[in-house]
Design a protein around this motif. Structure first.
Motif, mmCIF file in Angstrom:
data_model
loop_
_atom_site.group_PDB
_atom_site.id
_atom_site.type_symbol
_atom_site.label_atom_id
_atom_site.label_comp_id
_atom_site.label_asym_id
_atom_site.label_seq_id
_atom_site.Cartn_x
_atom_site.Cartn_y
_atom_site.Cartn_z
ATOM 1 N N LYS A 1 0.828 -1.208 0.000
ATOM 2 C CA LYS A 1 0.000 0.000 0.000
ATOM 3 C C LYS A 1 0.863 1.259 0.000
ATOM 4 O O LYS A 1 1.693 1.448 0.890
ATOM 5 C CB LYS A 1 -0.928 0.022 1.228
ATOM 6 C CG LYS A 1 -1.958 1.151 1.165
ATOM 7 C CD LYS A 1 -2.726 1.290 2.464
ATOM 8 C CE LYS A 1 -1.986 2.113 3.490
ATOM 9 N NZ LYS A 1 -1.837 3.545 3.115
ATOM 10 N N PRO A 2 0.687 2.129 -0.977
ATOM 11 C CA PRO A 2 1.438 3.379 -0.968
ATOM 12 C C PRO A 2 0.969 4.332 0.132
ATOM 13 O O PRO A 2 -0.096 4.154 0.730
ATOM 14 C CB PRO A 2 1.157 3.971 -2.362
ATOM 15 C CG PRO A 2 0.657 2.829 -3.190
ATOM 16 C CD PRO A 2 -0.077 1.946 -2.214
ATOM 17 N N PHE A 3 1.755 5.354 0.356
ATOM 18 C CA PHE A 3 1.431 6.422 1.299
ATOM 19 C C PHE A 3 0.151 7.126 0.849
ATOM 20 O O PHE A 3 -0.085 7.352 -0.335
ATOM 21 C CB PHE A 3 2.599 7.401 1.343
ATOM 22 C CG PHE A 3 2.444 8.560 2.288
ATOM 23 C CD1 PHE A 3 2.358 8.362 3.650
ATOM 24 C CD2 PHE A 3 2.410 9.857 1.800
ATOM 25 C CE1 PHE A 3 2.235 9.432 4.529
ATOM 26 C CE2 PHE A 3 2.301 10.940 2.665
ATOM 27 C CZ PHE A 3 2.213 10.722 4.029
ATOM 28 N N GLN A 4 -0.697 7.471 1.796
ATOM 29 C CA GLN A 4 -1.939 8.206 1.576
ATOM 30 C C GLN A 4 -2.871 7.493 0.594
ATOM 31 O O GLN A 4 -3.383 8.085 -0.365
ATOM 32 C CB GLN A 4 -1.651 9.653 1.146
ATOM 33 C CG GLN A 4 -1.007 10.466 2.268
ATOM 34 C CD GLN A 4 -0.868 11.932 1.967
ATOM 35 O OE1 GLN A 4 -0.893 12.355 0.811
ATOM 36 N NE2 GLN A 4 -0.684 12.740 3.006
ATOM 37 N N ALA B 1 -9.352 0.648 -4.726
ATOM 38 C CA ALA B 1 -9.927 0.490 -6.057
ATOM 39 C C ALA B 1 -9.057 1.116 -7.138
ATOM 40 O O ALA B 1 -9.144 0.738 -8.312
ATOM 41 C CB ALA B 1 -11.329 1.096 -6.098
ATOM 42 N N ASP B 2 -8.203 2.075 -6.760
ATOM 43 C CA ASP B 2 -7.300 2.697 -7.727
ATOM 44 C C ASP B 2 -6.124 1.794 -8.084
ATOM 45 O O ASP B 2 -5.417 2.063 -9.061
ATOM 46 C CB ASP B 2 -6.764 4.028 -7.171
ATOM 47 C CG ASP B 2 -7.870 5.040 -6.937
ATOM 48 O OD1 ASP B 2 -8.684 5.243 -7.857
ATOM 49 O OD2 ASP B 2 -7.929 5.607 -5.827
ATOM 50 N N TRP B 3 -5.935 0.731 -7.307
ATOM 51 C CA TRP B 3 -4.752 -0.115 -7.489
ATOM 52 C C TRP B 3 -5.086 -1.580 -7.728
ATOM 53 O O TRP B 3 -4.347 -2.277 -8.427
ATOM 54 C CB TRP B 3 -3.857 -0.022 -6.245
ATOM 55 C CG TRP B 3 -3.395 1.359 -5.944
ATOM 56 C CD1 TRP B 3 -4.025 2.302 -5.175
ATOM 57 C CD2 TRP B 3 -2.207 1.996 -6.431
ATOM 58 N NE1 TRP B 3 -3.306 3.467 -5.140
ATOM 59 C CE2 TRP B 3 -2.179 3.304 -5.896
ATOM 60 C CE3 TRP B 3 -1.159 1.570 -7.254
ATOM 61 C CZ2 TRP B 3 -1.151 4.195 -6.165
ATOM 62 C CZ3 TRP B 3 -0.123 2.453 -7.521
ATOM 63 C CH2 TRP B 3 -0.127 3.755 -6.982
ATOM 64 N N ILE B 4 -6.158 -2.062 -7.135
ATOM 65 C CA ILE B 4 -6.450 -3.503 -7.163
ATOM 66 C C ILE B 4 -7.682 -3.754 -8.026
ATOM 67 O O ILE B 4 -8.751 -3.196 -7.776
ATOM 68 C CB ILE B 4 -6.660 -4.040 -5.736
ATOM 69 C CG1 ILE B 4 -5.359 -3.873 -4.932
ATOM 70 C CG2 ILE B 4 -7.084 -5.507 -5.752
ATOM 71 C CD1 ILE B 4 -5.487 -4.249 -3.487
ATOM 72 N N ARG B 5 -7.526 -4.612 -9.013
ATOM 73 C CA ARG B 5 -8.619 -4.927 -9.941
ATOM 74 C C ARG B 5 -9.216 -6.310 -9.687
ATOM 75 O O ARG B 5 -10.057 -6.769 -10.448
ATOM 76 C CB ARG B 5 -8.102 -4.854 -11.390
ATOM 77 C CG ARG B 5 -7.565 -3.480 -11.774
ATOM 78 C CD ARG B 5 -8.685 -2.457 -11.896
ATOM 79 N NE ARG B 5 -8.183 -1.149 -12.312
ATOM 80 C CZ ARG B 5 -8.035 -0.119 -11.512
ATOM 81 N NH1 ARG B 5 -8.342 -0.252 -10.231
ATOM 82 N NH2 ARG B 5 -7.600 1.035 -11.963
ATOM 83 N N GLU C 1 2.559 3.013 5.147
ATOM 84 C CA GLU C 1 2.838 2.289 3.902
ATOM 85 C C GLU C 1 3.072 0.818 4.214
ATOM 86 O O GLU C 1 3.252 0.427 5.351
ATOM 87 C CB GLU C 1 4.098 2.859 3.239
ATOM 88 C CG GLU C 1 4.095 4.361 3.039
ATOM 89 C CD GLU C 1 5.499 4.897 2.804
ATOM 90 O OE1 GLU C 1 6.086 4.626 1.731
ATOM 91 O OE2 GLU C 1 6.032 5.574 3.715
ATOM 92 N N GLY C 2 3.080 0.029 3.144
ATOM 93 C CA GLY C 2 3.535 -1.338 3.315
ATOM 94 C C GLY C 2 2.481 -2.396 3.140
ATOM 95 O O GLY C 2 1.455 -2.208 2.488
ATOM 96 N N LEU C 3 2.729 -3.538 3.779
ATOM 97 C CA LEU C 3 1.988 -4.753 3.493
ATOM 98 C C LEU C 3 0.552 -4.704 3.991
ATOM 99 O O LEU C 3 0.289 -4.474 5.165
ATOM 100 C CB LEU C 3 2.713 -5.944 4.123
ATOM 101 C CG LEU C 3 2.137 -7.328 3.796
ATOM 102 C CD1 LEU C 3 2.202 -7.605 2.294
ATOM 103 C CD2 LEU C 3 2.889 -8.407 4.562
#
Length: 212
Positions: A9-12, A33-37, A52-54
Protein backbone atom coordinates in the motif's frame (compact mmCIF):
# COMPACT_ATOMS: atom_id res chain seq x y z
CA UNK A 1 -6.63 -23.64 -0.30
CA UNK A 2 -7.52 -19.97 0.09
CA UNK A 3 -6.53 -17.10 -2.18
CA UNK A 4 -4.48 -14.33 -0.56
CA UNK A 5 -3.44 -11.01 -2.12
CA UNK A 6 -0.25 -9.33 -0.90
CA UNK A 7 -0.36 -5.59 -1.62
CA UNK A 8 2.25 -2.91 -0.98
CA UNK A 9 0.00 0.00 0.00
CA UNK A 10 1.44 3.38 -0.97
CA UNK A 11 1.43 6.42 1.30
CA UNK A 12 -1.94 8.21 1.58
CA UNK A 13 -4.10 5.42 0.20
CA UNK A 14 -7.15 4.26 2.19
CA UNK A 15 -7.26 0.59 3.19
CA UNK A 16 -10.73 0.26 1.66
CA UNK A 17 -12.31 0.34 -1.78
CA UNK A 18 -14.51 3.43 -1.33
CA UNK A 19 -14.17 6.82 0.32
CA UNK A 20 -17.12 8.21 2.27
CA UNK A 21 -15.98 11.73 1.37
CA UNK A 22 -17.11 11.13 -2.21
CA UNK A 23 -20.75 10.77 -1.12
CA UNK A 24 -20.40 13.97 0.92
CA UNK A 25 -19.25 15.89 -2.15
CA UNK A 26 -15.69 16.35 -0.85
CA UNK A 27 -12.50 15.69 -2.76
CA UNK A 28 -12.02 11.90 -2.74
CA UNK A 29 -8.89 10.21 -1.47
CA UNK A 30 -7.05 7.38 -3.19
CA UNK A 31 -8.47 3.95 -2.32
CA UNK A 32 -7.66 0.30 -3.00
CA UNK A 33 -9.93 0.49 -6.06
CA UNK A 34 -7.30 2.70 -7.73
CA UNK A 35 -4.75 -0.12 -7.49
CA UNK A 36 -6.45 -3.50 -7.16
CA UNK A 37 -8.62 -4.93 -9.94
CA UNK A 38 -9.32 -8.30 -8.31
CA UNK A 39 -13.00 -8.67 -7.44
CA UNK A 40 -14.58 -9.71 -4.14
CA UNK A 41 -11.50 -9.44 -1.92
CA UNK A 42 -11.39 -7.43 1.30
CA UNK A 43 -8.60 -6.34 3.65
CA UNK A 44 -7.70 -8.68 6.50
CA UNK A 45 -6.95 -5.93 9.00
CA UNK A 46 -6.16 -2.28 8.37
CA UNK A 47 -3.24 0.00 7.60
CA UNK A 48 -3.47 3.72 8.29
CA UNK A 49 -3.90 6.20 5.44
CA UNK A 50 -0.52 7.76 6.18
CA UNK A 51 1.31 4.43 6.63
CA UNK A 52 2.84 2.29 3.90
CA UNK A 53 3.54 -1.34 3.31
CA UNK A 54 1.99 -4.75 3.49
CA UNK A 55 -1.78 -5.14 3.37
CA UNK A 56 -3.35 -8.58 2.99
CA UNK A 57 -6.66 -9.13 1.20
CA UNK A 58 -8.78 -12.25 0.78
CA UNK A 59 -12.31 -13.43 0.00
CA UNK A 60 -12.02 -16.29 2.50
CA UNK A 61 -13.65 -15.62 5.87
CA UNK A 62 -11.62 -18.19 7.81
CA UNK A 63 -8.35 -16.79 6.48
CA UNK A 64 -9.44 -13.23 7.16
CA UNK A 65 -10.21 -14.20 10.76
CA UNK A 66 -6.90 -16.01 11.15
CA UNK A 67 -4.98 -12.90 10.04
CA UNK A 68 -7.00 -10.12 11.68
CA UNK A 69 -8.26 -11.61 14.95
CA UNK A 70 -6.56 -10.02 18.00
CA UNK A 71 -7.03 -13.30 19.87
CA UNK A 72 -4.71 -15.15 17.47
CA UNK A 73 -1.86 -12.65 18.03
CA UNK A 74 -0.33 -12.87 14.55
CA UNK A 75 2.94 -10.88 14.70
CA UNK A 76 3.29 -7.76 12.56
CA UNK A 77 6.70 -6.29 11.77
CA UNK A 78 7.11 -2.56 11.18
CA UNK A 79 10.04 -0.47 10.01
CA UNK A 80 9.74 2.88 11.75
CA UNK A 81 11.61 6.13 11.16
CA UNK A 82 11.44 8.29 14.26
CA UNK A 83 12.52 11.79 15.10
CA UNK A 84 15.66 11.89 17.25
CA UNK A 85 18.45 9.43 18.08
CA UNK A 86 16.51 6.69 19.83
CA UNK A 87 18.03 5.48 23.09
CA UNK A 88 18.52 1.99 24.53
CA UNK A 89 16.17 3.03 27.35
CA UNK A 90 13.38 3.86 24.87
CA UNK A 91 13.94 0.52 23.11
CA UNK A 92 13.65 -1.26 26.47
CA UNK A 93 10.39 0.59 27.20
CA UNK A 94 8.92 -0.57 23.89
CA UNK A 95 9.95 -4.14 24.63
CA UNK A 96 8.37 -4.07 28.08
CA UNK A 97 5.05 -2.59 26.91
CA UNK A 98 4.01 1.05 26.84
CA UNK A 99 1.24 2.70 28.88
CA UNK A 100 -1.26 4.29 26.49
CA UNK A 101 -4.62 5.95 27.17
CA UNK A 102 -6.42 2.73 26.29
CA UNK A 103 -4.17 0.57 28.46
CA UNK A 104 -0.68 -0.89 28.45
CA UNK A 105 0.43 -2.56 25.25
CA UNK A 106 1.65 -6.13 25.15
CA UNK A 107 5.42 -6.56 25.29
CA UNK A 108 6.94 -6.01 21.84
CA UNK A 109 10.18 -6.85 20.12
CA UNK A 110 12.17 -3.75 19.22
CA UNK A 111 15.67 -3.06 17.95
CA UNK A 112 17.49 -0.22 16.30
CA UNK A 113 18.27 -0.89 12.64
CA UNK A 114 20.18 0.71 9.79
CA UNK A 115 18.13 2.78 7.35
CA UNK A 116 16.63 0.27 4.90
CA UNK A 117 16.79 0.63 1.12
CA UNK A 118 13.32 1.89 0.28
CA UNK A 119 11.38 3.60 -2.46
CA UNK A 120 11.12 7.40 -2.08
CA UNK A 121 8.00 8.60 -0.33
CA UNK A 122 5.87 11.21 -2.06
CA UNK A 123 5.74 13.72 -0.47
CA UNK A 124 9.04 13.09 1.33
CA UNK A 125 9.46 13.04 5.10
CA UNK A 126 10.35 16.46 6.42
CA UNK A 127 14.06 16.95 6.98
CA UNK A 128 15.72 19.19 9.56
CA UNK A 129 19.50 19.51 9.62
CA UNK A 130 19.56 20.02 13.39
CA UNK A 131 17.41 17.00 14.27
CA UNK A 132 18.66 13.45 13.58
CA UNK A 133 16.37 10.55 12.79
CA UNK A 134 16.56 6.84 13.66
CA UNK A 135 15.15 3.62 12.26
CA UNK A 136 13.87 0.76 14.35
CA UNK A 137 12.22 -2.58 13.75
CA UNK A 138 9.15 -3.10 15.92
CA UNK A 139 7.19 -6.36 16.14
CA UNK A 140 3.80 -6.30 17.83
CA UNK A 141 0.92 -8.76 18.21
CA UNK A 142 -1.87 -6.22 18.59
CA UNK A 143 -3.73 -3.94 16.20
CA UNK A 144 -4.93 -0.92 18.15
CA UNK A 145 -5.71 2.29 16.34
CA UNK A 146 -2.44 4.01 15.32
CA UNK A 147 -0.66 1.86 17.87
CA UNK A 148 2.92 2.08 16.59
CA UNK A 149 2.79 5.86 16.30
CA UNK A 150 1.38 6.17 19.80
CA UNK A 151 3.99 3.80 21.21
CA UNK A 152 6.99 5.67 19.79
CA UNK A 153 5.51 9.03 20.83
CA UNK A 154 4.96 7.70 24.36
CA UNK A 155 8.68 6.93 24.71
CA UNK A 156 9.66 10.34 23.33
CA UNK A 157 10.35 9.64 19.66
CA UNK A 158 7.54 10.64 17.26
CA UNK A 159 7.11 8.53 14.13
CA UNK A 160 8.02 10.20 10.84
CA UNK A 161 7.58 7.26 8.46
CA UNK A 162 5.90 3.93 9.09
CA UNK A 163 6.15 0.85 6.88
CA UNK A 164 4.61 -2.52 7.66
CA UNK A 165 7.13 -5.02 6.38
CA UNK A 166 5.71 -8.36 7.48
CA UNK A 167 2.51 -10.02 8.74
CA UNK A 168 3.06 -13.54 10.02
CA UNK A 169 4.95 -15.42 7.29
CA UNK A 170 4.21 -12.89 4.51
CA UNK A 171 6.43 -9.92 3.70
CA UNK A 172 6.92 -7.05 1.25
CA UNK A 173 9.84 -8.76 -0.48
CA UNK A 174 9.59 -8.32 -4.24
CA UNK A 175 6.71 -5.83 -4.12
CA UNK A 176 7.07 -2.26 -5.34
CA UNK A 177 4.63 0.40 -4.04
CA UNK A 178 1.22 -0.27 -5.56
CA UNK A 179 2.24 -3.78 -6.56
CA UNK A 180 0.32 -6.90 -5.60
CA UNK A 181 0.88 -10.64 -5.77
CA UNK A 182 -1.62 -13.49 -5.54
CA UNK A 183 -0.74 -16.63 -3.60
CA UNK A 184 -2.65 -19.62 -2.24
CA UNK A 185 -2.60 -20.55 1.43
CA UNK A 186 -3.27 -23.89 3.11
CA UNK A 187 -5.60 -23.26 6.02
CA UNK A 188 -5.20 -25.16 9.31
CA UNK A 189 -6.99 -28.51 9.37
CA UNK A 190 -9.65 -27.14 11.73
CA UNK A 191 -10.67 -24.60 9.09
CA UNK A 192 -10.88 -27.00 6.16
CA UNK A 193 -12.85 -30.19 5.66
CA UNK A 194 -16.54 -30.22 6.42
CA UNK A 195 -16.46 -26.63 7.66
CA UNK A 196 -18.53 -24.02 5.94
CA UNK A 197 -16.47 -20.85 5.58
CA UNK A 198 -18.13 -17.47 5.69
CA UNK A 199 -17.36 -15.00 2.94
CA UNK A 200 -15.28 -12.06 4.10
CA UNK A 201 -16.98 -8.69 4.51
CA UNK A 202 -15.30 -5.28 4.62
CA UNK A 203 -16.67 -4.15 7.98
CA UNK A 204 -17.28 -7.26 10.08
CA UNK A 205 -15.32 -10.20 11.36
CA UNK A 206 -16.99 -13.50 10.41
CA UNK A 207 -18.01 -15.82 13.22
CA UNK A 208 -17.66 -19.56 13.04
CA UNK A 209 -20.76 -21.64 13.62
CA UNK A 210 -20.66 -23.71 16.80
CA UNK A 211 -20.50 -27.45 16.28
CA UNK A 212 -23.79 -29.21 16.70
Amino acid sequence: MAELILFNKPFQVLSQFTDERTAAGQKPRATLADWIRIRDVYPAGRLDYDSEGLLLLTSDGALQHRIASPALKMPKTYWVQVEGAITPYAIAELCAGVALKDGRTRPAKARRMEEPELWPRVPPVRHRDTVPTSWLELIITEGRNRQVRRMTAAVGFPTLRLIRYRIGDWSLDGLEPGGCRKIFVNLPAAAQPGKRQAKARPTTTPRRRPRS
